[in-house]
Design an enzyme around this catalytic site. Sequence first.
Site, PDB file in Angstrom:
ATOM      1  N   ASP A   1      11.369  18.407  10.806  1.00 29.19           N
ATOM      2  CA  ASP A   1      10.294  17.690  11.350  1.00 29.19           C
ATOM      3  C   ASP A   1      10.656  16.628  12.418  1.00 29.19           C
ATOM      4  OD1 ASP A   1       7.629  17.377  12.007  1.00 29.19           O
ATOM      5  OD2 ASP A   1       7.049  16.208  10.249  1.00 29.19           O
TER       6      ASP A   1
ATOM      7  N   THR B   1       2.761  20.027  11.715  1.00 30.38           N
ATOM      8  CA  THR B   1       2.672  19.800  10.300  1.00 30.38           C
ATOM      9  C   THR B   1       2.166  20.941   9.363  1.00 30.38           C
ATOM     10  OG1 THR B   1       2.614  17.432  10.367  1.00 30.38           O
ATOM     11  CG2 THR B   1       2.533  18.267   8.114  1.00 30.38           C
TER      12      THR B   1
END
Length: 724
Positions: free
Chosen positions: A218, A33
Site C-alpha cells: 500500500d 484500500t
Amino acid sequence: MKLEKELNEVQIEAVKHISSSSMIVAGAGSGKTRVLTYKIAYLIEQGYDPSSILALTFTNKAAQEMKERIISLIGAKAKKLWMGTFHSIFARILRAEAGKLGYEPNFSIYDREDSVSLVNNIIQAMNISFDKFSASSVQHRISFLKNQMIYPEEYGKHIAKSPIERKIAEIYLEYNKRLKENNSMDFDDLLLKPIELFSKHLRILQKYRKQFKFILVDEFQDTNKAQYELLKLLTTSRIKICVVGDDAQSIYGWRGADLRNMLQFEKDFPKVKVFRLEQNYRSTKMILAAADSVIKNNTEQIQKTLWTENNDGEHLTILRCSDEKDEAFQIAKQIKKEVTSRKLSFKDIAILYRINSQSRALEEALRREKIPYRIIGGVEFYRRKEVKDLIAYLRVLANQNDEESLLRIMNFPQRGIGNTSISKMIAFARKLNITLFDTMARIFEVIEVKERIQKNVKQFKLFLNKYIELKDKLSLPELTSALVDELGILRMYKEENSPESMVRYENVQELLAGIQEYAKEHKGATIHDFLSEVSLLTGADSYDEKDNTVTLMTIHSAKGLEFPIVFITGCEEDIFPLNPKFDSDSKIEEERRLFYVAVTRAREKVFLTYARSRYRFGEVAYQSKSRFLEELLPDTYNELNGAGSKKGGRKRKSYYDELYQESYDDFNQERRSYRVGSRVVHDLFGQGKILQINGSGDMMKITVNFEKKGKKTLLAKFANLRLI
C-alpha cells in the site's frame, strides 16, 4: 464475495488479476484500500494460504483495519496473514534471525528521540563543538543517509567533503557501533538490517522467498530506496507483487521516499499490468477540479484523469485574513457556522497546517470559542517524558545492554547519582570494554566516586536485578504495577500536586491501563512483545474518528484520512510552499503534491486561508499569497475578506481590527507587533497586559495594566516593552 455489488469495473479487474504482477495507480478517493482489501480476500478465496501473503502498509492502524475487514469477508483464517508496516514486519523477521547478525532477539528499537540522545552523547564524548549543527540535525542527516543506503564508511571516503561532513561521518560510524553494543536498532535499521541479512545469508532469503507467494504494498509512492530494495530481493519470477499508490500523493521526499520507485516499477519487475483507478468516490466535482488545476502544473507524474459521479458541490472559499490571530478567529467562526447550518459534528471538521508551530494561534481561538479539538501528531502519548521514563525501565529489564535507556533512569526518581559519577562509570565501562549495566556491579572499582553514591548505585542494581528475575514470573500488568509501586512514582507526582505533576500522574495511570488492555488482547504477551509494539507506533495510529472533536494536524499526518470539511491554513509563500526561494523544482513539485493531498481530504467543502502578516521568528513579517492559490482555476473558488465581504466588495473590519481600531488598509507592521491582550514586560514596571493601543508611528500610545504598578499609558517609542 459479490464483487459486482462492492466494486466498479476497473476495481474488479484489478482485484481479479493475479496471474502476474501489477501496479494499481489509484487517484485520491478512488477506493484503493477497498481494492487492496478485496484483492487479499480474493487471493485467499482462490486457494492462497493466508500465511503465504505478505501485505505491507504504512501505518499500524491501516494494517489493523484492513485485516479486520478481510476477516469479516472470509473468516478467521485471514488472521494468519503477514500484514503490517514495513518496520513491524521486518522487525518480526529480525527478531527471529537476530543471531545471524550478531544481535540478541531482545534488541531494543530506538525512536527518533532515543537516536538524538545517543548522537548527543557521542558529540559530547568526542568533544565536538557544532555551531550550526545540533544533535537533532546530525541524527536527521544519518537517518537520511541510511534511507539512501549510504553507510558510514562510504560516506566518509567518497561523499563527505567539508570538515563538518567528515565529522558527521565520524559520528555516524560511532553511532552504528554504539547501537550494536547496546543491542539496539534504530527505525532505519529495521529496513537496512534485513537487506544485510538477506545479502549475507542466501539460505535465509530463500526461506522467506519460499514463505511468500504474493506480496502487496500500500502507499507505494512513499517507499524509499531500502524498502524498494527489500521488495526486489523478495520477489522472484515465481512470486507476484501488486503495488498500489498515487504518484500525485508522494509527499515524503524529505525522509527518503523516492517517486522514481513508482515511475520505474514496470522496468524493474517482470510482466507488470497497470490499472488506473480514476473514479473518485470522496469529493465533489468542484473539489476535484480545483485539485486537478493545481497538480497539473507538475511535470513528473503518471497521467490520469480523476472524475466523479458526486454532485458539483460548493466553490472553495479563500479567506483573506489580517494575521494569524485573525485567521484563527475566522476559522473558529466558520466552524460554528458550518456545524449549525449543516447539522454537522465537530469530528466532521479538520484544520490542516504545513508546520506544527501554526497550531498555537488556532488552539487559542478554539479554546476561547469553546470548540473541542484534538491535535494529532503533537507530543504522542508514548513520547511524553513520564511515559518514556517507565518504558525505559521496561527496556532495561528486557535488554540490559540498552545504555541509552539505563542512562535515562539512572537518576529517576532521584537517587543521588549525578552526571559526574555517571561520566566516570561510562569511562570505566569504555576502558574495560564492558556494559554500563555490568559496571554498576563493579561500582566499588570506579575511582573518585563517593562511597555514598557507590551504595546508591549498588542498591539500584539490586533493584533492577530483582525485576529482571520477576519479568518471566509475573504477568506484564503485575510486573509494571509492582515496579511503579516500588519506585513510588505515582506517590511522588501526587505529593508534588502541581497541574503539571497531576497530568504526569494521569499519564502513568493511563500507561498502566494500556498495559492491562494489551495483555487482555494478547494472551501470554511478554515484555518484549509489548515493547516491540510500542516502539513502532506512529502519530497517525492515535487518530480516533469516534472522538467528537475538531481535528488539528499537519497535512502530512492527514494523508489517508477524509473529512466533510477541511480548512487549509497558512497558504502563503514561505509557509506553503515552504522556503520556495531556495528550493529546487522537485521540492516545489513535492509541495504542490502536498497541497493536492490537503485539498483532496475534503468530501464537501474546502476553506483556504492566508494572512497579510504573521508573527514569525520573533517579529512580524509581511506575507504574500501562495502560488498554489494563484494556480487554482478561477471558476472553482470565491475569495472573501476575513470579515465576510466578497472579493472586490467593500472591506469590513474583522473582530481583531475592531480591537486594534484600524482597518486592513491602515495596517502597520510596528503596531501589529503589539496586540490588545498581549502580555509584556517593562524594565521598571515589570509584567503586565495590554489594554488599549492608540495612534501610530512615533505617537503610538499603549495602555498597560501592570501587575504591581497598576494601569499606565506609555509612548511606545520610548517604553521598550517586550512581548512575553
